[in-house]
Design an enzyme around this catalytic site. Structure first.
Site, PDB file in Angstrom:
ATOM      1  CE  LYS A  87     -35.316 -17.105  32.796  1.00  0.00           C
ATOM      2  NZ  LYS A  87     -34.409 -16.795  33.803  1.00  0.00           N
ATOM      3  CD  GLU A  96     -33.196 -14.376  31.438  1.00  0.00           C
ATOM      4  OE1 GLU A  96     -32.371 -14.281  32.135  1.00  0.00           O
ATOM      5  OE2 GLU A  96     -34.385 -14.118  31.637  1.00  0.00           O
TER       6      GLU A  96
END
Length: 252
Positions: free
Chosen positions: A105, A114
């Site tokens: 990610k 995140e």
């Protein structure tokens, strides 16, 4: 949006997101993390469909600007991880997911937040399309592992990354702006494409990179996801769970 106005892949992404919400966002859940990516609007859409009563006492914690706007525009209650350090469930996208549900990610340069929101969650769920589904990380996502680094150390970190398995590591440059990408935290991002050898056991690579002085966060999410939901090109959905089971949902 009706099925007739959705492409097959978009319909499968919607089915993946809807199924993830149906299976993991339960009536008793009050703090919910909302991630980013092209599947996340469908996640929010399905949460809204659970009804006003279900969402009345819920608080939604965003991972970035996109998810914050989705929460606000839907009329849901916006929260922050500082106020809610324990999240019932977080649903997020990914740039790539391997056979063991390890993820890359950070394509949007917000992997620090995140990861904080993912780690705060009792249950972390990934929703993506079939192009993110691979056996080993780095198979389908070419840019490499995003590494957020403090600006004054980026040269040293970049040099070190090239010697430990990512010879093509490069500072991420902005599009339509002269200079590097700057994260919400004021840092730079290095994209480090590691060799297959390093991606067979990404948790070891994560530890190695995280220990480099100047590194803020690494876009490898290892041993975190409980399940991943993939919308396939034929309209079906593949569900991979962390117990090794795989389930296929046929297209409607």
């Amino acid at each position: 949006m009706s099925n007739s106005t959705l492409s097959v892949i978009e319909a499968s992404k919607r089915l993946a997101a809807y199924t993830a919400v149906d299976q993991h966002v339960k009536p008793e859940h009050r703090i919910i993390g909302i991630g980013s990516g092209s599947t996340v609007p469908y996640v929010v859409d399905r949460i809204i469909q659970q009804g006003v009563a279900a969402n009345k006492d819920r608080i939604f914690v965003p991972t970035g600007f996109q998810s914050r706007e989705l929460i606000v525009s839907a009329g849901l209650t916006l929260g922050d991880v500082d106020q809610h350090p324990t999240i019932d469930v977080t649903i997020d996208g990914a740039d790539e997911v391997d056979q063991n549900l390890n993820c890359i990610k950070g394509g949007g340069a917000c992997h620090l937040r995140e990861k904080v929101i993912a780690e705060a969650a009792l249950t972390f769920i990934v929703v993506a399309d079939y192009r993110k589904n691979s056996q080993f990380l780095g198979t389908n996502y070419d840019p490499g592992v995003p590494v957020e680094v403090v600006p004054f150390a980026y040269g040293k970190v970049l040099s070190k990354l090239k010697t430990i398995g990512a010879p093509d590591a490069a500072l991420r440059m902005a599009v339509k702006k002269a200079g590097p990408v700057v994260t919400d935290n004021g840092n730079f991002v290095i994209d480090a494409p590691f060799s297959r050898e390093h991606m067979i056991n990404p948790s070891e690579t994560l530890k190695q990179v995280k220990l480099l002085t100047g590194v803020v966060e690494v876009g490898l999410f290892c041993d975190m996801a409980k399940a991943a939901y993939f919308g396939n090109a034929d309209g079906s959905v593949t569900i991979k769970r962390n117990d090794g089971s795989v389930e296929e949902l046929a297209a409607p």
